[in-house]
Design a protein around this motif. Structure first.
Motif, short mmCIF file in Angstrom:
data_model
loop_
_atom_site.label_atom_id
_atom_site.label_comp_id
_atom_site.label_asym_id
_atom_site.label_seq_id
_atom_site.Cartn_x
_atom_site.Cartn_y
_atom_site.Cartn_z
N ILE B 58 -0.18 5.00 17.06
CA ILE B 58 -0.86 6.27 16.83
C ILE B 58 0.01 7.43 17.32
O ILE B 58 0.20 8.42 16.60
N VAL B 59 0.60 7.28 18.49
CA VAL B 59 1.43 8.38 19.02
C VAL B 59 2.64 8.62 18.11
O VAL B 59 2.89 9.75 17.67
N THR B 60 3.39 7.56 17.81
CA THR B 60 4.58 7.77 16.97
C THR B 60 4.17 8.21 15.57
O THR B 60 4.85 9.02 14.95
N GLY B 61 3.05 7.71 15.09
CA GLY B 61 2.60 8.09 13.74
C GLY B 61 2.21 9.55 13.66
O GLY B 61 2.58 10.24 12.71
N VAL B 62 1.50 10.02 14.67
CA VAL B 62 1.12 11.44 14.67
C VAL B 62 2.38 12.30 14.69
O VAL B 62 2.50 13.31 13.99
N ILE B 63 3.37 11.86 15.45
CA ILE B 63 4.62 12.62 15.53
C ILE B 63 5.34 12.59 14.19
O ILE B 63 5.81 13.62 13.69
N LEU B 64 5.45 11.42 13.58
CA LEU B 64 6.15 11.33 12.30
C LEU B 64 5.46 12.21 11.25
O LEU B 64 6.12 12.83 10.41
N ALA B 65 4.13 12.27 11.33
CA ALA B 65 3.40 13.09 10.36
C ALA B 65 3.74 14.58 10.51
O ALA B 65 3.58 15.35 9.57
N MET B 66 4.23 14.97 11.69
CA MET B 66 4.64 16.36 11.88
C MET B 66 5.87 16.68 11.04
O MET B 66 6.16 17.84 10.78
N HIS B 67 6.62 15.67 10.65
CA HIS B 67 7.89 15.92 9.97
C HIS B 67 7.92 15.37 8.55
O HIS B 67 8.87 15.60 7.81
N TYR B 68 6.89 14.63 8.20
CA TYR B 68 6.89 13.94 6.91
C TYR B 68 6.25 14.82 5.84
O TYR B 68 5.34 15.60 6.13
N THR B 69 6.72 14.68 4.59
CA THR B 69 6.15 15.43 3.48
C THR B 69 5.54 14.47 2.48
O THR B 69 6.27 13.73 1.83
N PRO B 70 4.21 14.45 2.34
CA PRO B 70 3.60 13.48 1.41
C PRO B 70 3.64 13.98 -0.03
O PRO B 70 2.61 14.36 -0.59
N HIS B 71 4.81 14.01 -0.60
CA HIS B 71 4.92 14.41 -2.01
C HIS B 71 5.91 13.48 -2.70
O HIS B 71 6.95 13.17 -2.14
N ALA B 72 5.57 13.07 -3.90
CA ALA B 72 6.39 12.08 -4.60
C ALA B 72 7.85 12.51 -4.70
O ALA B 72 8.75 11.67 -4.67
N ASP B 73 8.11 13.80 -4.82
CA ASP B 73 9.50 14.24 -4.97
C ASP B 73 10.21 14.41 -3.63
O ASP B 73 11.43 14.49 -3.58
N HIS B 96 8.04 3.14 14.95
CA HIS B 96 6.84 3.05 14.12
C HIS B 96 6.96 1.93 13.09
O HIS B 96 6.02 1.17 12.88
N ALA B 97 8.12 1.83 12.46
CA ALA B 97 8.30 0.82 11.40
C ALA B 97 8.35 -0.59 12.00
O ALA B 97 7.65 -1.49 11.55
N CYS B 98 9.17 -0.77 13.05
CA CYS B 98 9.20 -2.08 13.70
C CYS B 98 7.89 -2.33 14.43
O CYS B 98 7.44 -3.47 14.54
N PHE B 143 -0.37 -1.58 4.88
CA PHE B 143 0.02 -1.48 3.46
C PHE B 143 0.24 -0.02 3.07
O PHE B 143 1.26 0.34 2.48
N MET B 144 -0.71 0.85 3.44
CA MET B 144 -0.57 2.25 3.03
C MET B 144 0.58 2.93 3.75
O MET B 144 1.25 3.80 3.19
N GLY B 145 0.84 2.50 4.97
CA GLY B 145 1.99 3.05 5.68
C GLY B 145 3.29 2.67 5.01
O GLY B 145 4.22 3.46 4.94
N HIS B 197 -3.91 6.62 5.66
CA HIS B 197 -3.06 5.98 6.68
C HIS B 197 -3.20 6.71 8.01
O HIS B 197 -3.03 6.12 9.07
N TYR B 198 -3.46 8.00 7.93
CA TYR B 198 -3.67 8.77 9.16
C TYR B 198 -5.07 8.49 9.73
O TYR B 198 -5.26 8.41 10.94
N LEU B 199 -6.02 8.30 8.84
CA LEU B 199 -7.40 8.11 9.29
C LEU B 199 -7.64 6.73 9.91
O LEU B 199 -8.24 6.60 10.98
N LEU B 200 -7.18 5.69 9.20
CA LEU B 200 -7.60 4.33 9.56
C LEU B 200 -7.27 3.90 10.99
O LEU B 200 -8.07 3.20 11.61
N PRO B 201 -6.11 4.29 11.53
CA PRO B 201 -5.85 3.88 12.92
C PRO B 201 -6.93 4.34 13.88
O PRO B 201 -7.21 3.66 14.87
N PHE B 202 -7.53 5.49 13.60
CA PHE B 202 -8.58 5.96 14.50
C PHE B 202 -9.86 5.16 14.28
O PHE B 202 -10.62 4.93 15.22
N VAL B 203 -10.07 4.72 13.06
CA VAL B 203 -11.18 3.80 12.81
C VAL B 203 -10.92 2.49 13.56
O VAL B 203 -11.82 1.93 14.20
#
Lengths: 246, 690
Positions: B58-73, B96-98, B143-145, B197-203
């Motif tokens: 969750i910690v590394t994921g929240v951080i990665l989301a600060m820099h990630y762009t969810p767009h196909a291009d 996060h990946a490992c 899977f979604m990650g 993918h952001y929601l489910l870890p909190f679930v």
């Protein structure tokens, strides 16, 4: 040989009836505190110790040495310093590790390498800016006003008595020597970060529409809530008609 | 929950709080005074390990989301920029990946532990079912990650998995369209997967709270499988379980760090370093290793709907386990038959995983069916049957008796079990690599790379020569779009000064604009600019190259691989071999043969290459002796050129490799020290409780 006094560091579980709400709700039959067996005497009968106790003698002896019934460490009385040192050392190393782990988690928020690279100095050609005009360029995401001041504006800026200024600074300290006609300032109001409008306000300088700060033709604060003058960015004249900002 | 707490803080301020919100009492009763069976073994530390992994993800994921762009291009590029430009971005991404793999690794051990010791039996059925729910949520999250980096495997994994729902009768197509938000996997799919993918870890975290709540109601199971009866059966959670868990977590972190710092791509797919291409499916689609057993079950059933049902059934059947296994004895320790069949079942699961990585053909299909049958038979036939026919051995009267019976005999079998499971896990992981087997492809010869191994560094001379080869030869067709000129002056790179990098940049013409008149213009390159690509777009590149698209070379060394085979990949884990990419690239550069072997018909406009899959490559032999002039006296031969340019391209694929290995060494020194200290502290704390 078994000192039964509680160890300072392990005190918490054994003190009084610390039953809490969860215990009351879910474990009515279990006491919140844990009681330990009294120490067994040496050579307790092997048969008491379950099915594998046929290893005669060894088991009860081991049980005794290990002091099944006692939670205090046998060595606590003998070597308190050694045990304490171990606990403190482990805690300290773990704390150092936790602190070191936090560092990258925080440092990642600083500007990344591409942002820093994009903040490299820029060059601006001044030739298209006529007298009395100004342009706005962006450097590191900040608007920079470059004003080509008229004679009148320069005179106004120079003759103000410094004592009347909230943030006293002579005009000469805000422009480059020999380039009096060029005022280069960061166009961000020092009050709360809005962008002042050029050529507005009662001093023919800048006027911030958010909270009414008024700057003069040298970008100095004259009235309103802003505490300081508009900052001058680092820049140099590459030639008479070209500056490098940054 | 209401009612007074019995926990009495002495500090008046704490007292004031405690009367209004008895949170300290809650923590005290749950994690301090909580009675934990005194005979728990190290398999029980995986609960704590999993809690730690969830928090870390969750910690590394929240951080990665600060820099990630969810767009196909932009998604693929933004992940690369995280790794290259963000401070410690490479570390956070690797963690996060490992971490996802480690999370599943730990959860599988946790599940097998529950299976072995009967932790699902009365009164822990709901505890177990909550665990199955967590596992399902983890699978969805994982899977979604995996889709988010938007590489080839992400895209095609998303396509295949979402298409599972098309097996639903009548509504299948509508469900799939609903999942996609379009007529195919695309930008809307990526966006919603990111959101979920952001929601489910909190679930998951919420269900974990329920899981722990249920655990604290029923009390922990234990290796003896008898309930704690008296106070002598238990020890307080703190310090006993706390310190033991801390030691277990620390050992696990050592294992985890091996992947983060030394084998970050060992469990990944080379194909996922190729940006998603909706027009080309990779030859071998495999899911992440942790889904492989279920993937094998899916493929072993020839009917589409039945396959999907079997796959989900294989997971859901776990929820019914408490009622399938009626045996009164919990722990398999006292169930001579169940114990043996448990290990058979573990092997079945591992073999299914291995099969999942194999192409679905020939003997693999038959084996898959047999193993699928065995998987279901274990739950549906064997466990119900065993509970009727098996005569269990007598269980100890109490946990205390169990502890006393054990003193003296050290738990050596556990070490061998750990080792066996590690090897088997490696087999599974390596089997997945094996899936990339391209038939008829020759293995590239191994090379001695300066950057290989735990302390490997780039050879600066080779990097500088390789840059020259790229600039003078490769750059006419291949881009290097993730590398900026400023990178040439960065630590761990070719070792140029900032001024040299700026001068190098100024040799290039870079398109910029629009200017005041609204027109684009060319200017000399600056350090912040990226290497310009030789073609404006893919179509132009194809048109100029006989229909083939010269791939961007920034990531080529990570995006290419070849199967290492068994047992080589196991050895690779320990020797940290991960130079499949460089070996392949350098082999292809030198693998040209003027005459194809007899019987091989070379298509028009192609060239024969020994190491290229299929042997017919559209790129003409790029290098010949003397083609590039070296200033430093290195031999001007094809072999040297290949070595240099491959070294250079390894750096472009991972500019922070040296930093990764350097930090890895520091982390290992620290973790070994911490683990040692925790071991002795644990021994001291437990000295009298065993």
């Amino acid at each position: 040989m078994h000192a039964c006094e509680p160890i300072a560091g392990l005190r918490s579980y054994g003190k009084g009836a610390n039953r809490t709400i969860l215990d009351c709700l879910f474990r009515p039959d279990w006491p919140g505190k844990v009681v330990f067996l009294p120490p067994r005497g040496p050579r307790a009968p092997a048969a008491t110790f379950g099915r594998d106790s046929s290893v005669s003698g060894a088991v009860p002896l081991a049980a005794d040495e290990k002091g099944l019934g006692i939670v205090t460490t046998a060595s606590s009385a003998d070597h308190p310093t050694r045990r304490d040192f171990l606990f403190v050392a482990t805690g300290a190393v773990a704390a150092v590790g936790a602190a070191a782990t936090v560092w990258p988690l925080v440092a990642q928020m600083n500007p990344d390498a591409s942002t820093i690279a994009a903040g490299a100095p820029i060059e601006v050609d001044l030739t298209p800016i006529a007298e009395g005009q100004d342009i706005k360029v962006f450097w590191r995401g900040k608007p920079i006003y470059i004003s080509h001041r008229t004679k009148k504006q320069i005179e106004e800026a120079q003759k103000v008595s410094l004592s009347s200024l909230p943030d006293p600074q002579p005009d000469s300290a805000r422009v480059k020597a020999g380039h009096d006609q060029w005022l280069v300032v960061i166009g961000i109001c020092t009050h709360l970060g809005c962008i002042p409008i050029a050529h507005e306000g009662s001093y023919d300088g800048f006027f911030c529409p958010c909270h009414g700060s008024v700057y003069d033709t040298s970008g100095r604060i004259r009235s309103g809530p802003a505490p300081t003058n508009l900052p001058v960015p680092p820049y140099t004249f590459v030639s008479d008609t070209k500056i490098q900002i940054g | 929950m209401s009612g007074p707490s019995d926990f009495q803080p002495t500090n008046p301020a704490l007292k004031w709080i405690e009367r209004r919100l008895p949170i300290m009492g809650l923590v005290h009763s749950s994690f301090v005074a909580y009675p934990t069976p005194r005979n728990l073994n190290y398999w029980w530390t995986f609960g704590a390990i999993l809690s730690m992994m969830l928090a870390l993800q969750i910690v590394t994921g929240v951080i990665l989301a600060m820099h990630y762009t969810p767009h196909a291009d932009l998604a693929f590029k933004s992940v690369e920029l995280i790794v290259r430009d963000v401070n410690y971005g490479w570390l956070l991404r690797n963690m996060h990946a490992c971490g996802a793999s480690m999370f599943f690794f730990a959860v599988y051990i946790h599940m097998f532990r529950g299976l072995y010791y009967g932790s699902y039996k009365e009164p822990r059925e709901i505890l177990w079912i909550l665990g199955v729910i967590i596992y399902l949520l983890m699978m969805a999250t994982g899977f979604m990650g995996y889709v988010l980096p938007w590489g080839q495997m992400s895209f095609w994994g998303a396509t295949v998995i979402t298409n599972l729902f098309s097996a639903v009768p009548y509504f299948g197509e509508s469900i799939v369209t609903l999942l996609w938000g379009g007529y195919s996997v695309g930008n809307p799919t990526l966006n919603r997967f990111f959101s979920l993918h952001y929601l489910l870890p909190f679930v998951i975290a919420g269900v974990v709270v329920l899981h722990i709540w249920a655990l604290h109601v029923a009390g922990q199971n234990n290796p003896a499988g008898v309930e704690a009866k008296t106070e002598k059966d238990t020890v307080p959670f703190t310090p006993y379980a706390t310190i033991k868990d801390a030691f277990g977590v620390s050992c696990f972190l050592l294992f985890f760090a091996w992947f983060i710092f030394y084998m970050p791509n060992y469990l990944g797919e080379a194909d996922n370093y190729i940006p998603a291409n909706p027009g080309v499916t990779p030859p071998h689609i495999v899911p992440e290793w942790y889904y492989l057993p279920f993937y094998a079950i899916l493929r072993s059933i020839p009917n589409k709907l039945a396959g999907v049902v079997a796959m989900f059934g294989a997971i859901l059947i776990l929820a019914f386990l408490p009622w399938l296994d009626n045996a009164k004895t919990r722990s398999s320790k006292y169930r001579p038959l169940a114990k043996q069949f448990f290990w058979v079942f573990v092997v079945v699961c591992l073999l299914l995983g291995w099969l999942g990585s194999k192409p679905a053909e020939g003997i693999y299909v038959v084996a898959g069916r047999i193993l699928t049958f065995m998987y279901f038979a274990y739950f549906l036939i064997l466990l119900p049957l065993l509970s009727r026919i098996e005569t269990p051995r007598p269980v100890p009267n109490s946990i205390a008796d169990d502890v006393l019976a054990k003193t003296g005999s050290k738990s050596t079998p556990m070490v061998s079990t750990v080792l066996a499971l590690l090897v088997a896990g490696g087999l599974l992981a390596g089997g997945m690599q094996h899936a990339r087997a391209a038939e008829g492809q020759e293995k590239p010869p191994g090379n001695k790379w300066s950057f290989a191994g735990p302390v490997g560094k780039f050879d600066r001379g080779a990097l500088q020569r390789g840059l020259k080869v790229y600039k003078e030869v490769c750059a006419s067709c291949h881009g290097l779009s993730y590398i900026a000129f400023r990178n040439l002056a960065e630590a761990g790179g070719p070792g140029y000064s900032v001024a040299q990098a700026a001068a190098f940049a100024s040799d290039y013409k870079v398109k910029d604009g629009p200017d005041d008149k609204g027109e684009m213009f060319e200017r000399p390159g600056r350090p912040a600019d990226y290497f310009p690509s030789p073609f404006p777009n893919e179509n132009a590149a194809r048109a100029a190259n006989g229909g083939a698209f010269p791939p961007d070379l920034s990531l080529i060394n990570k995006a290419r691989s070849y199967p290492r085979g068994f047992p080589q990949f196991l050895v690779d884990f320990f020797t940290q071999y991960q130079e499949q990419g460089p070996d392949y690239v350098s082999a292809v550069l030198q693998g040209y043969e003027d005459k194809p072997p007899a019987g091989f018909s070379l298509p028009e406009g192609s060239y024969y290459n020994k190491y290229f899959p299929g042997h017919a490559i559209k790129m003409p032999k790029p290098l010949s002796d003397g083609q590039v002039t070296y200033d430093d006296g290195a031999p001007a031969t094809v072999a040297q050129y290949s070595k240099d340019v491959t070294t250079f391209l390894m750096w472009t694929a991972e500019p922070h490799m040296e930093a990764r290995k350097r930090l890895g060494l520091q982390v290992f020194v620290f973790l070994i020290l911490l683990t040692g200290l925790l071991y002795f502290t644990k021994k001291k704390v437990w000295a009298n409780a065993h």
